[in-house]
Scaffold this active site. Structure first.
Site, PDB file in Angstrom:
ATOM      1  N   ASP A   1      -0.612  44.254  77.333  1.00  0.00           N
ATOM      2  CA  ASP A   1       0.757  43.737  77.406  1.00  0.00           C
ATOM      3  C   ASP A   1       0.666  42.293  77.871  1.00  0.00           C
ATOM      4  OD1 ASP A   1       3.371  43.032  77.927  1.00  0.00           O
ATOM      5  OD2 ASP A   1       3.786  44.717  79.273  1.00  0.00           O
ATOM      6  N   VAL A   2       0.914  41.344  76.972  1.00  0.00           N
ATOM      7  CA  VAL A   2       0.708  39.938  77.319  1.00  0.00           C
ATOM      8  C   VAL A   2       1.709  39.432  78.350  1.00  0.00           C
ATOM      9  CG1 VAL A   2      -0.364  39.399  75.099  1.00  0.00           C
ATOM     10  CG2 VAL A   2       2.112  39.042  75.389  1.00  0.00           C
TER      11      VAL A   2
ATOM     12  N   ASN B   1      -0.893  35.099  69.107  1.00  0.00           N
ATOM     13  CA  ASN B   1       0.029  35.454  68.038  1.00  0.00           C
ATOM     14  C   ASN B   1       1.182  36.336  68.499  1.00  0.00           C
ATOM     15  OD1 ASN B   1       0.798  36.193  65.129  1.00  0.00           O
ATOM     16  ND2 ASN B   1       0.178  38.167  65.970  1.00  0.00           N
TER      17      ASN B   1
ATOM     18  N   TYR C   1      14.685  32.413  70.815  1.00  0.00           N
ATOM     19  CA  TYR C   1      13.491  32.201  70.002  1.00  0.00           C
ATOM     20  C   TYR C   1      13.198  30.714  69.838  1.00  0.00           C
ATOM     21  CZ  TYR C   1      10.126  32.956  66.230  1.00  0.00           C
ATOM     22  OH  TYR C   1       8.984  32.977  65.466  1.00  0.00           O
TER      23      TYR C   1
ATOM     24  N   LYS D   1       9.805  28.705  71.175  1.00  0.00           N
ATOM     25  CA  LYS D   1       8.845  28.029  70.309  1.00  0.00           C
ATOM     26  C   LYS D   1       8.764  26.529  70.621  1.00  0.00           C
ATOM     27  CE  LYS D   1       7.421  31.682  68.246  1.00  0.00           C
ATOM     28  NZ  LYS D   1       6.030  32.165  68.452  1.00  0.00           N
TER      29      LYS D   1
END
Length: 254
Positions: free
Chosen positions: A64-65, A91, A159, A163
């Site tokens: 789990d990042v 990713n 989002y 980014k």
């Protein structure tokens, strides 16, 4: 097991499906030993088995990042197993519902930021430390960006913000890594067809208020971009690359 002098070790997060799976398959085909990280053990193990049937080497490490302890355990496993890490493809990522921001549940905001920003930072931080300690020193960190790092879609504040943050992280790694032969790249992806993006073929809200289907590209084109960057010597780098479906709305979007 210790990596031999000619073995290159790569890590792909979010490797169980979509772009991550395609990138992992590509790196395996290029001779990398690939560590597969993701939340679901089953698709990771299926990919390990597929690699083994082709004489390729992969290791599944459910991760789990967003969890610092889970990320640390991942990198402890990599260091103990292989002794080094040459390439990371950061990713793993999530999105949020496309609704006006005042209607967005706050837990959706935190989910996107925790995964797309904190998750990228935690993995980059751990990779940076290992690449700095190992001999020979250095390595390559490739971050999954998005064309939303440049231009937003309607109702995508979480989002888009995440980014834009990835762009900052990438540039910071590229700068801070110079002293340690650590380089960083960002691939800004537009409309790669995966299980999660398939809905876009049926219609996406546009900046002028209409809904329209959008052209898509195969995820293998993104994988090939990762492979190209991963194959470069550390003396050369692609800092930013945009890979997108040619006729999607981006240049002149809206």
């Amino acid at each position: 097991m210790t990596a031999t002098s000619c073995t290159k070790i790569a890590l792909v997060t979010g490797a169980g499906s979509g772009i991550g799976r395609a990138a992992a398959l590509g790196l395996l085909a290029d001779g990398f030993t690939v560590v597969l990280a993701g939340r679901r053990a089953e698709p990771l193990q299926a990919l390990v088995d597929q690699a083994a049937s082709r004489g390729q080497r992969a290791l599944a490490v459910p991760t789990d990042v967003t969890d610092p302890a889970s990320v640390q355990a991942l990198f402890d496993t990599i260091e103990a197993t292989y002794g080094r890490l040459d390439v990371v493809f950061n990713n793993a990522g999530v999105n949020a519902p496309a609704v006006p921001m005042d209607e967005l549940p706050l837990e959706k905001w935190f989910s996107v930021i925790d995964t797309n920003v904190t998750g990228v930072f935690l993995c980059a931080r751990a990779a940076f430390g290992l690449m700095r300690r190992q001999s020979p020193q250095g390595g390559r960190i490739i971050n999954n960006g998005s064309i939303s790092a440049h231009t937003p879609r309607p109702f995508t504040a979480p989002y888009t913000a995440s980014k834009h943050a990835v762009s900052g992280i990438t540039k910071a790694i590229a700068l801070d890594g110079r002293a340690f032969n650590i380089v960083a790249s960002q691939i800004d992806i537009g409309n790669a067809l995966t299980e999660l993006s398939e809905r876009m073929t049926r219609g996406v809200l546009q900046a002028n208020g209409t809904t329209a289907s959008e052209p898509m590209m195969d995820a293998t084109h993104v994988a090939n971009a990762v492979r190209h960057i991963a194959a470069l010597p550390l003396q050369a780098n692609v800092l930013n690359m945009t890979v997108m479906a040619s006729h999607m709305p981006f240049v002149g979007r809206g």
